[in-house]
Design an enzyme around this catalytic site. Structure first.
Site, PDB file in Angstrom:
ATOM      1  N   HIS A  59      24.762  -8.686  -5.259  1.00  0.00           N
ATOM      2  CA  HIS A  59      25.944  -8.454  -5.483  1.00  0.00           C
ATOM      3  C   HIS A  59      26.460  -6.624  -5.263  1.00  0.00           C
ATOM      4  O   HIS A  59      25.393  -6.008  -5.922  1.00  0.00           O
ATOM      5  CB  HIS A  59      26.782  -8.840  -6.735  1.00  0.00           C
ATOM      6  N   GLU A 101      30.430 -11.370  -6.328  1.00  0.00           N
ATOM      7  CA  GLU A 101      29.453 -12.048  -6.903  1.00  0.00           C
ATOM      8  C   GLU A 101      28.923 -12.829  -5.561  1.00  0.00           C
ATOM      9  O   GLU A 101      29.748 -13.122  -4.556  1.00  0.00           O
ATOM     10  CB  GLU A 101      29.682 -13.119  -7.857  1.00  0.00           C
ATOM     11  N   ASP A 122      21.139 -10.156  -8.032  1.00  0.00           N
ATOM     12  CA  ASP A 122      21.592 -11.429  -7.043  1.00  0.00           C
ATOM     13  C   ASP A 122      22.111 -10.948  -5.764  1.00  0.00           C
ATOM     14  O   ASP A 122      22.509 -11.561  -4.990  1.00  0.00           O
ATOM     15  CB  ASP A 122      22.490 -12.345  -7.737  1.00  0.00           C
ATOM     16  N   ASP A 141      35.204  -0.606  -9.264  1.00  0.00           N
ATOM     17  CA  ASP A 141      35.632  -1.941 -10.030  1.00  0.00           C
ATOM     18  C   ASP A 141      36.217  -1.411 -11.572  1.00  0.00           C
ATOM     19  O   ASP A 141      35.758  -0.356 -11.968  1.00  0.00           O
ATOM     20  CB  ASP A 141      34.559  -2.974 -10.235  1.00  0.00           C
TER      21      ASP A 141
END
Length: 260
Positions: free
Chosen positions: A138, A143, A136, A67
């Site tokens: 990801h 996300e 979380d 990314d």
């Protein structure tokens, strides 16, 4: 999915490096998927040490970053191109032209995303993808709520991710709101996925994606569907797993010929 619980980051880095070294020795032009963040650092340190010792050659290998932030100027120290160079590729003999990252500065981001997908396909796909996982759940910057079939695209970061990443910037105000990231479908195309998670702060995410349902709310849970996913965790990150004792027993009694 294979879950391996190890004492700490040193052991995790060594085991992951073993898998990468084995790959590069049998396939010198291997394609590596490279993650940023703190989780992969022990792997990169171990690989750099093995290279410096003269026994590991990356001269024909390729690397693809997961990314990139959108809007950071070229050469910004926290752009993921620079992080990958600093933490890994500049420490071994991989050719600079063989290291690729999504273009977060492109005027046409949609075209840049498709070009990145095409570049991965042009070299035959990723052989081994290194991953970390967010608190979380990801992976990459996919996300919660990301499509399980998604490809490389622009994503908006949730505030928790921006807070988690603010430690790399002067303040949270400097953390971009958008990124370009490989999609979950892109990640799933890798032939082998090695995910690293360490620390008690990752325990809930590890429990959710390893033993919870496959669901978009926890992006990493898609790895339950991967034919060759290896999850390397320390004791703290494994502390919420219901089947932790079974994972330990399985690994302790694993046939040697299976490898990682």
């Amino acid at each position: 999915m294979e879950v391996v619980i190890l004492p700490g980051t040193k052991q995790i880095g060594a085991l992951a490096a073993d898998a990468i070294e084995s790959l590069v020795r049998r396939k010198p032009n291997a394609v590596l998927g490279l993650a940023t963040g703190s989780s992969p650092l022990p792997i990169y340190d171990e690989l750099a040490s093995r290279y410096e010792a003269g026994g590991l050659d990356f001269s024909q290998a390729h690397g693809f970053a997961l990314d990139e932030y959108v809007g950071l100027e070229a050469g910004h120290p926290e752009s993921y191109r620079e992080v990958i160079r600093r933490e890994f590729t500049n420490r071994v003999n991989i050719k600079p032209d063989n290291v690729h990252g999504p273009d977060g500065a492109a005027e046409d981001l949609e075209a840049a995303c498709q070009a990145y997908e095409d570049a991965i396909k042009a070299v035959g796909g990723v052989d081994l993808q290194i991953l970390g996982v967010g608190t979380d759940g990801h992976i990459g910057f996919n996300e919660p709520g990301s499509s399980l079939a998604s490809r490389t695209r622009i994503k908006t970061l949730i505030e928790q991710t921006r807070k988690d990443n603010a430690r790399f910037f002067d303040s949270i105000d400097d953390v971009p709101h958008h990124v370009v990231t490989q999609g979950l479908g892109t990640i799933m195309d890798a032939r082998h996925v090695v995910l690293v998670a360490t620390g008690a702060q990752k325990a809930q995410a590890v429990r959710d994606f390893v033993e919870g349902p496959v669901a978009a709310i926890c992006a990493a849970s898609i790895l339950q569907m991967h034919p060759h996913a290896t999850i390397l965790v320390d004791e703290a990150a494994a502390s919420s797993l219901k089947l932790a004792d079974y994972y330990r027993h399985t690994y302790d009694n694993k046939p040697e010929w299976q490898g990682l």
